[in-house]
Design a protein around this motif. Structure first.
Motif, PDB file in Angstrom:
ATOM      1  N   LYS A   1      -7.768 -15.368  12.387  1.00  0.00           N
ATOM      2  CA  LYS A   1      -8.254 -14.064  12.846  1.00  0.00           C
ATOM      3  C   LYS A   1      -7.366 -12.944  12.312  1.00  0.00           C
ATOM      4  N   LEU A   2      -6.100 -13.263  12.139  1.00  0.00           N
ATOM      5  CA  LEU A   2      -5.162 -12.311  11.539  1.00  0.00           C
ATOM      6  C   LEU A   2      -5.564 -12.015  10.100  1.00  0.00           C
ATOM      7  N   LEU A   3      -5.902 -13.058   9.363  1.00  0.00           N
ATOM      8  CA  LEU A   3      -6.348 -12.897   7.974  1.00  0.00           C
ATOM      9  C   LEU A   3      -7.672 -12.133   7.915  1.00  0.00           C
ATOM     10  N   LEU A   4      -8.569 -12.410   8.851  1.00  0.00           N
ATOM     11  CA  LEU A   4      -9.839 -11.680   8.910  1.00  0.00           C
ATOM     12  C   LEU A   4      -9.597 -10.186   9.084  1.00  0.00           C
ATOM     13  N   GLY A   5      -8.721  -9.835  10.037  1.00  0.00           N
ATOM     14  CA  GLY A   5      -8.435  -8.430  10.292  1.00  0.00           C
ATOM     15  C   GLY A   5      -7.824  -7.734   9.089  1.00  0.00           C
ATOM     16  N   ALA A   6      -6.828  -8.374   8.462  1.00  0.00           N
ATOM     17  CA  ALA A   6      -6.151  -7.775   7.303  1.00  0.00           C
ATOM     18  C   ALA A   6      -7.097  -7.639   6.114  1.00  0.00           C
ATOM     19  N   THR A   7      -7.989  -8.620   5.935  1.00  0.00           N
ATOM     20  CA  THR A   7      -8.960  -8.552   4.839  1.00  0.00           C
ATOM     21  C   THR A   7      -9.966  -7.431   5.076  1.00  0.00           C
ATOM     22  N   LEU A   8     -10.371  -7.232   6.323  1.00  0.00           N
ATOM     23  CA  LEU A   8     -11.272  -6.135   6.660  1.00  0.00           C
ATOM     24  C   LEU A   8     -10.617  -4.777   6.383  1.00  0.00           C
ATOM     25  N   VAL A   9      -9.303  -4.697   6.572  1.00  0.00           N
ATOM     26  CA  VAL A   9      -8.575  -3.470   6.230  1.00  0.00           C
ATOM     27  C   VAL A   9      -8.698  -3.195   4.729  1.00  0.00           C
ATOM     28  N   SER A  10      -8.523  -4.231   3.914  1.00  0.00           N
ATOM     29  CA  SER A  10      -8.657  -4.081   2.458  1.00  0.00           C
ATOM     30  C   SER A  10     -10.064  -3.654   2.071  1.00  0.00           C
ATOM     31  N   PHE A  11     -11.076  -4.258   2.715  1.00  0.00           N
ATOM     32  CA  PHE A  11     -12.464  -3.872   2.448  1.00  0.00           C
ATOM     33  C   PHE A  11     -12.714  -2.418   2.835  1.00  0.00           C
ATOM     34  N   LEU A  12     -12.175  -2.016   3.986  1.00  0.00           N
ATOM     35  CA  LEU A  12     -12.369  -0.646   4.462  1.00  0.00           C
ATOM     36  C   LEU A  12     -11.757   0.365   3.494  1.00  0.00           C
ATOM     37  N   SER A  13     -10.520   0.135   3.079  1.00  0.00           N
ATOM     38  CA  SER A  13      -9.845   1.051   2.152  1.00  0.00           C
ATOM     39  C   SER A  13     -10.589   1.124   0.818  1.00  0.00           C
ATOM     40  N   ALA A  14     -11.007  -0.027   0.306  1.00  0.00           N
ATOM     41  CA  ALA A  14     -11.726  -0.078  -0.976  1.00  0.00           C
ATOM     42  C   ALA A  14     -13.064   0.650  -0.889  1.00  0.00           C
TER      43      ALA A  14
ATOM     44  N   ASN B   1      -4.343   1.966   3.843  1.00  0.00           N
ATOM     45  CA  ASN B   1      -4.109   0.727   4.589  1.00  0.00           C
ATOM     46  C   ASN B   1      -3.337   0.967   5.877  1.00  0.00           C
ATOM     47  N   LEU B   2      -2.449   1.967   5.859  1.00  0.00           N
ATOM     48  CA  LEU B   2      -1.673   2.275   7.062  1.00  0.00           C
ATOM     49  C   LEU B   2      -2.625   2.656   8.202  1.00  0.00           C
ATOM     50  N   PHE B   3      -3.556   3.570   7.912  1.00  0.00           N
ATOM     51  CA  PHE B   3      -4.530   3.974   8.930  1.00  0.00           C
ATOM     52  C   PHE B   3      -5.583   2.884   9.145  1.00  0.00           C
ATOM     53  N   GLY B   4      -5.960   2.195   8.054  1.00  0.00           N
ATOM     54  CA  GLY B   4      -6.948   1.132   8.171  1.00  0.00           C
ATOM     55  C   GLY B   4      -6.497   0.020   9.097  1.00  0.00           C
ATOM     56  N   GLY B   5      -5.201  -0.289   9.059  1.00  0.00           N
ATOM     57  CA  GLY B   5      -4.662  -1.312   9.946  1.00  0.00           C
ATOM     58  C   GLY B   5      -4.839  -0.936  11.408  1.00  0.00           C
ATOM     59  N   PHE B   6      -4.601   0.341  11.729  1.00  0.00           N
ATOM     60  CA  PHE B   6      -4.796   0.817  13.098  1.00  0.00           C
ATOM     61  C   PHE B   6      -6.274   0.786  13.488  1.00  0.00           C
ATOM     62  N   ILE B   7      -7.146   1.180  12.545  1.00  0.00           N
ATOM     63  CA  ILE B   7      -8.585   1.226  12.841  1.00  0.00           C
ATOM     64  C   ILE B   7      -9.123  -0.166  13.163  1.00  0.00           C
ATOM     65  N   ILE B   8      -8.849  -1.117  12.273  1.00  0.00           N
ATOM     66  CA  ILE B   8      -9.367  -2.480  12.468  1.00  0.00           C
ATOM     67  C   ILE B   8      -8.764  -3.115  13.712  1.00  0.00           C
ATOM     68  N   ALA B   9      -7.452  -2.948  13.911  1.00  0.00           N
ATOM     69  CA  ALA B   9      -6.791  -3.528  15.093  1.00  0.00           C
ATOM     70  C   ALA B   9      -7.336  -2.907  16.378  1.00  0.00           C
TER      71      ALA B   9
ATOM     72  N   TYR C   1      -3.798   4.454  -7.606  1.00  0.00           N
ATOM     73  CA  TYR C   1      -4.511   3.519  -6.744  1.00  0.00           C
ATOM     74  C   TYR C   1      -3.536   2.792  -5.812  1.00  0.00           C
ATOM     75  N   VAL C   2      -2.346   2.536  -6.282  1.00  0.00           N
ATOM     76  CA  VAL C   2      -1.332   1.886  -5.440  1.00  0.00           C
ATOM     77  C   VAL C   2      -0.946   2.811  -4.289  1.00  0.00           C
ATOM     78  N   VAL C   3      -0.644   4.072  -4.601  1.00  0.00           N
ATOM     79  CA  VAL C   3      -0.239   5.032  -3.573  1.00  0.00           C
ATOM     80  C   VAL C   3      -1.372   5.275  -2.584  1.00  0.00           C
ATOM     81  N   THR C   4      -2.582   5.436  -3.084  1.00  0.00           N
ATOM     82  CA  THR C   4      -3.744   5.658  -2.213  1.00  0.00           C
ATOM     83  C   THR C   4      -3.953   4.477  -1.277  1.00  0.00           C
ATOM     84  N   ALA C   5      -3.814   3.260  -1.801  1.00  0.00           N
ATOM     85  CA  ALA C   5      -3.979   2.060  -0.974  1.00  0.00           C
ATOM     86  C   ALA C   5      -2.936   2.007   0.132  1.00  0.00           C
ATOM     87  N   LEU C   6      -1.695   2.387  -0.171  1.00  0.00           N
ATOM     88  CA  LEU C   6      -0.640   2.365   0.840  1.00  0.00           C
ATOM     89  C   LEU C   6      -0.990   3.276   2.010  1.00  0.00           C
ATOM     90  N   VAL C   7      -1.479   4.469   1.697  1.00  0.00           N
ATOM     91  CA  VAL C   7      -1.816   5.444   2.736  1.00  0.00           C
ATOM     92  C   VAL C   7      -3.040   4.981   3.530  1.00  0.00           C
TER      93      VAL C   7
END
Length: 393
Positions: A373-386, A200-208, A192-198
């Motif tokens: 807004k930075l926290l909102l974006g990063a939290t949405l990345v976590s929601f997306l990955s989950a 989140n990398l793409f999720g960060g680009f998607i949300i941003a 789950y740690v490795v999957t989250a790393l991968v």
């Protein structure tokens, strides 16, 4: 039914991101769709295939060996203080950060990491439709950490627009540093740690790309990173060892403060209204847990852990999950675990703003202004990955 709820959750997360967008007309949908498909493919490979199982087992074994080597140094210094029948969080989880940080320093000095980060970043920029600097920064953040990464782009900080600066900071908050990944694997299952790393990398680009769309000209898209003054091998090694120790001590101090504060607030709430503060947070976050795929009968406890991560930090929440008091199903454990693997919490706003301000005061003030807004974006990345993990497992 799980798939229906998960797809609805995915639509809601992307919809909320779109509503929070700075400029909805400039959103580039093609790269976003490609990256979401890549998230599903990579997540499925990592969690549901033999290749993924072998890869994760190799990574887990590698970090396991590193933790054993770290134990040699820890036992030499703290051996007399260790109770062999008890687990010490400080010694078993935090102190190995010092050794992992030392290894990162060696790879940095040998120019191995800069080479990897640069060319992975260049490859990602072809996929995400964003600038080369943004792609470089996202990969570098996953290795160096949310504050240290800005040193490598110090030269460019003063030249960045507010929108580009937001993307760099969002990447730093959405990922985690390689120096503490081993510590996460003590508390969570490595897959789950490795999957989250991968993811989140793409999720960060998607949300941003949705929340903060913009175009970058060829002239603006500089990738040259800050060259620090030449240091000897042992200077670099000593510096990274001390950096690792500072991180471990900082995390320890944060844990002591937050866990004690939460216990105090829980007692106050329970004494006044008969229910703890964390239980209240659980009910508040239960709907969010439900839409990302957690069954309703587990949603309150899952929401409790998710909220704990947001208001304190991921280590506090991971510790709560690792204690095994909630007896979640494997699917729910997977969803929550992936959600927890990021720096998306309130304290990270101050950490990132402070890191940028120490290098460029004007830009540090800019970061502080868009902190929520930075926290909102990063939290949405976590929601997306989950959510994606909930659809895969």
């Amino acid at each position: 039914m799980n798939y229906v709820i998960g797809i609805i959750g995915l639509v809601i997360i992307l919809g909320v991101t779109w509503l929070a967008s700075n400029n909805r007309k400039k959103v580039k949908y093609k790269p976003i769709i490609i990256m979401i498909i890549l998230q599903f493919i990579l997540g499925f490979i990592l969690l549901n295939t033999t290749v993924g199982n072998v890869l994760i087992a190799g990574i887990a074994n590698g970090f396991g060996q590193l933790l054993k080597y770290a134990g040699e140094g820890i036992n030499f210094v703290f051996g007399g203080l260790v109770n062999q029948k008890e687990f010490s969080f400080f010694l078993g989880v935090l102190m190995p950060i010092v050794f992992i940080s030392a290894l990162i320093g060696i790879l940095q000095h040998l120019k191995v990491l800069p080479f990897i980060v640069k060319y992975i970043g260049l490859a990602l920029s072809k996929v995400n439709g964003m600038g080369k600097l943004e792609s470089y920064n996202a990969v570098a953040s996953a290795i160096l950490g949310q504050s240290e990464v800005f040193i490598s782009v110090k030269k460019q900080l003063g030249l960045l627009s507010e929108r580009r600066l937001y993307t760099l900071c969002a990447s730093a908050m959405s990922t985690v540093s390689m120096s503490i990944v081993g510590s996460y694997m003590v508390l969570l299952k490595p897959q789950y740690v490795v999957t989250a790393l991968v993811l989140n990398l793409f999720g960060g680009f998607i949300i941003a790309s949705i929340i903060n769309p913009y175009d970058v000209t060829e002239k603006e898209d500089m990738l040259e990173v800050q060259e620090t003054e030449k240091k000897s091998f042992f200077e670099v090694l000593g510096e990274y060892i001390m950096d690792g120790f500072k991180v471990a001590i900082t995390v320890a101090a944060m844990l002591i403060g937050f866990i004690a504060l939460i216990a105090f607030i829980n007692a106050v709430f329970k004494g006044i209204i008969g229910i703890s503060f964390q239980e209240i947070l659980g009910y508040v976050f239960a709907p969010f847990a439900f839409i990302i795929g957690v069954p309703w009968h587990e949603a309150v406890n899952a929401g409790n852990i998710m909220a704990t991560k947001l208001v304190s930090n991921e280590f506090v929440a991971m510790t709560n999950l690792a204690q095994g008091n909630f007896h979640f199903t494997e699917r729910t454990t997977a969803i929550i675990s992936v959600f927890l693997v990021s720096f998306a919490n309130f304290s990270s706003i101050g950490i990132i703003a402070g890191a940028v301000k120490s290098l460029n005061e004007k830009q540090g003030n800019v970061v502080a202004r868009f902190g929520l807004k930075l926290l909102l974006g990063a939290t949405l990345v976590s929601f997306l990955s989950a959510t994606i993990v909930g659809l895969i497992v």
